[in-house]
Enzyme design. Structure first.
Site, mmCIF file in Angstrom:
data_model
loop_
_atom_site.group_PDB
_atom_site.id
_atom_site.type_symbol
_atom_site.label_atom_id
_atom_site.label_comp_id
_atom_site.label_asym_id
_atom_site.label_seq_id
_atom_site.Cartn_x
_atom_site.Cartn_y
_atom_site.Cartn_z
ATOM 1 N N ASP A 1 -16.247 8.892 -3.292
ATOM 2 C CA ASP A 1 -15.081 8.831 -2.418
ATOM 3 C C ASP A 1 -14.898 10.212 -1.812
ATOM 4 O O ASP A 1 -15.540 11.186 -2.230
ATOM 5 C CB ASP A 1 -13.843 8.417 -3.229
ATOM 6 N N CYS B 1 -15.996 3.544 -0.478
ATOM 7 C CA CYS B 1 -14.853 2.731 -0.050
ATOM 8 C C CYS B 1 -14.462 2.991 1.397
ATOM 9 O O CYS B 1 -13.747 2.178 1.998
ATOM 10 C CB CYS B 1 -13.667 2.951 -0.977
ATOM 11 N N ARG C 1 0.879 -1.171 0.000
ATOM 12 C CA ARG C 1 0.000 0.000 0.000
ATOM 13 C C ARG C 1 0.917 1.222 0.000
ATOM 14 O O ARG C 1 1.591 1.505 1.004
ATOM 15 C CB ARG C 1 -0.907 -0.020 1.236
ATOM 16 N N HIS D 1 -6.807 1.247 -7.114
ATOM 17 C CA HIS D 1 -7.151 0.540 -5.876
ATOM 18 C C HIS D 1 -7.957 -0.715 -6.258
ATOM 19 O O HIS D 1 -9.144 -0.840 -5.959
ATOM 20 C CB HIS D 1 -7.986 1.447 -4.978
ATOM 21 N N GLN E 1 -10.128 -2.929 -3.619
ATOM 22 C CA GLN E 1 -11.418 -2.353 -3.235
ATOM 23 C C GLN E 1 -12.485 -2.699 -4.264
ATOM 24 O O GLN E 1 -13.634 -2.989 -3.914
ATOM 25 C CB GLN E 1 -11.308 -0.842 -3.086
ATOM 26 N N ARG F 1 -14.159 -6.935 1.810
ATOM 27 C CA ARG F 1 -12.725 -6.864 1.550
ATOM 28 C C ARG F 1 -12.045 -8.160 1.999
ATOM 29 O O ARG F 1 -11.146 -8.683 1.320
ATOM 30 C CB ARG F 1 -12.102 -5.666 2.279
#
Length: 306
Positions: A220, A260, A105, A132, A135, A288
Site C-alpha cells: 500500500d 489496493c 467510509r 478495510h 478491499q 470490488r
C-alpha cells in the site's frame, strides 16, 4: 433475520466468508454472460456516507446497487447534519427508518461501531483508520479466481502496519493462509490484532527474506489519507521496502502482486511494476464491484443458491 453488520472480516464466520468469495465469482461470471439482468434489490436503498474521498469504493457500491435494481445515496458531512454535529447514533436511527443498508467510509473505527450499535439496518465498513474489509473481499476473490483455494498458501504484506495490514491479518485467520509482514521498526500492526492471529502471522524486516517462495505479495502507499504531513519521514523510514520486479522474482514463479490503489509509482512500487503480468491490480480493482454485490446481497437477503 437479525441485523448483520460487516465492520471487520471477523463479523462473518469462516464458512460465510468462503461463501461470499464463491458467490462473488458466480455473480461476476453471470454478469459477463447475461448482463445486469439479476436485480434482487428493486426499490431497495443503500445510503453511502463518505468522510474520506474515494474512487473505487463509491463507483463499485453505486454500480452494485444500480445493477441490482436498487438505488445508492451519496452523503457527505458537508451535505448532512453529521457535519453540523448531530450525534452519530441519532443519524443511525434516522437513516434506519428510511434506507435498507448503510455504507460508511470514515476515520474512526469506534465511531463506526457506535453507528452500527444504533442502527437497525446492516452497516458496511467501506474503510476506517483501523480496517478495510471490503478491499480484502476483492483481494481474496482475485487470488482465488487466479490460483484456486488460498488455504495453506503464503501471502506477504510489505509496508505500513495500517488498516489494510490489519485486514490482511484478519483474512489470514478467516481463510487459513500464512501471512508474512515486512515493515520497518515502529510501523508494526496493532499488537492485539497480531496476537489474535497466532502463528499464522510473522513479522520480518528483510523484504528479500519475506517474499522468498511466497504465493502473493501486496503493499500500500507509505502515507495514507490523513498522514500526508508525514510523507518525507515515511519515505526515509521505508527506504529499501519498494516492491520491484526483481523482488517478485524471489517469490514463486506463479506469484501474484496486488495493490489496493491508488499507487504511488516510484515510491512503494517501481515505476513499471503495474505493467508486469504478475500485477493483477486492475482485475483486483474491478472485483470490488462483484465482491460487494455478494456482500450486499448476503446482508439483505441471506444466502442465495445458484
Amino acid at each position: 433475520m437479525a441485523t448483520r453488520h460487516f465492520l471487520t472480516l471477523l463479523d462473518l464466520s469462516q464458512d460465510e466468508m468462503r461463501y461470499l468469495i464463491q458467490r462473488a465469482i458466480t455473480i461476476k461470471n453471470e454478469l459477463k454472460v447475461q448482463g445486469p439482468l439479476y436485480a434482487p434489490l428493486r426499490n431497495r436503498t443503500l445510503a453511502m456516507i463518505f468522510e474520506k474521498s474515494s474512487t473505487r469504493t463509491r463507483v463499485s457500491f453505486e454500480t452494485a446497487m444500480a445493477h441490482f435494481g436498487g438505488h445508492a445515496l451519496f452523503l457527505s458531512p458537508r451535505d448532512t447534519q453529521l457535519g453540523r454535529g448531530e450525534p452519530i447514533a441519532d443519524t443511525a436511527r434516522v437513516l434506519s427508518e428510511m434506507v435498507d443498508a448503510v455504507m460508511i467510509r470514515t476515520f474512526s473505527h469506534p465511531g463506526l461501531e457506535a453507528y452500527a450499535a444504533a442502527s437497525s439496518v446492516p452497516v458496511i465498513n467501506a474503510l476506517t483508520d483501523d480496517y478495510h474489509p471490503c478491499q480484502l473481499l476483492a483481494d481474496v476473490m482475485t487470488w482465488t479466481e487466479l490460483r484456486g483455494g488460498v488455504a495453506g498458501r503464503t501471502a506477504v504484506w510489505i509496508g505500513d502496519g495500517n488498516n489494510m495490514c490489519h485486514s490482511w491479518i484478519n483474512a489470514a485467520r478467516q481463510f487459513d493462509f500464512h501471512l508474512r509482514i515486512c515493515c520497518p521498526e515502529g510501523y508494526e500492526p496493532r499488537q492485539d490484532i497480531l496476537e489474535a492471529a497466532g502463528d499464522r502471522v510473522v513479522i520480518l524486516r528483510d523484504p528479500a527474506e519475506a517474499v522468498t517462495d511466497a504465493d502473493l505479495i501486496t503493499t500500500d502507499v507509505w502515507a495514507s489519507m490523513g498522514q500526508e504531513e508525514e510523507q518525507a519521514k515515511r519515505e526515509a523510514d521505508f527506504t529499501g521496502l519498494q516492491v520491484t520486479e526483481a523482488l517478485l522474482d524471489r517469490a514463486k514463479a506463479d506469484a501474484l502482486f496486488l495493490h489496493c490503489l491508488p499507487a504511488h509509482r516510484g515510491e512503494e512500487i517501481s515505476e513499471t511494476l503495474l505493467d508486469d503480468p504478475r500485477a493483477v491490480v486492475w482485475q483486483e480493482a474491478g472485483n470490488r464491484l462483484h465482491a460487494q454485490k455478494a456482500l450486499i446481497e448476503f446482508l439483505l437477503l441471506g444466502r442465495v443458491e445458484g
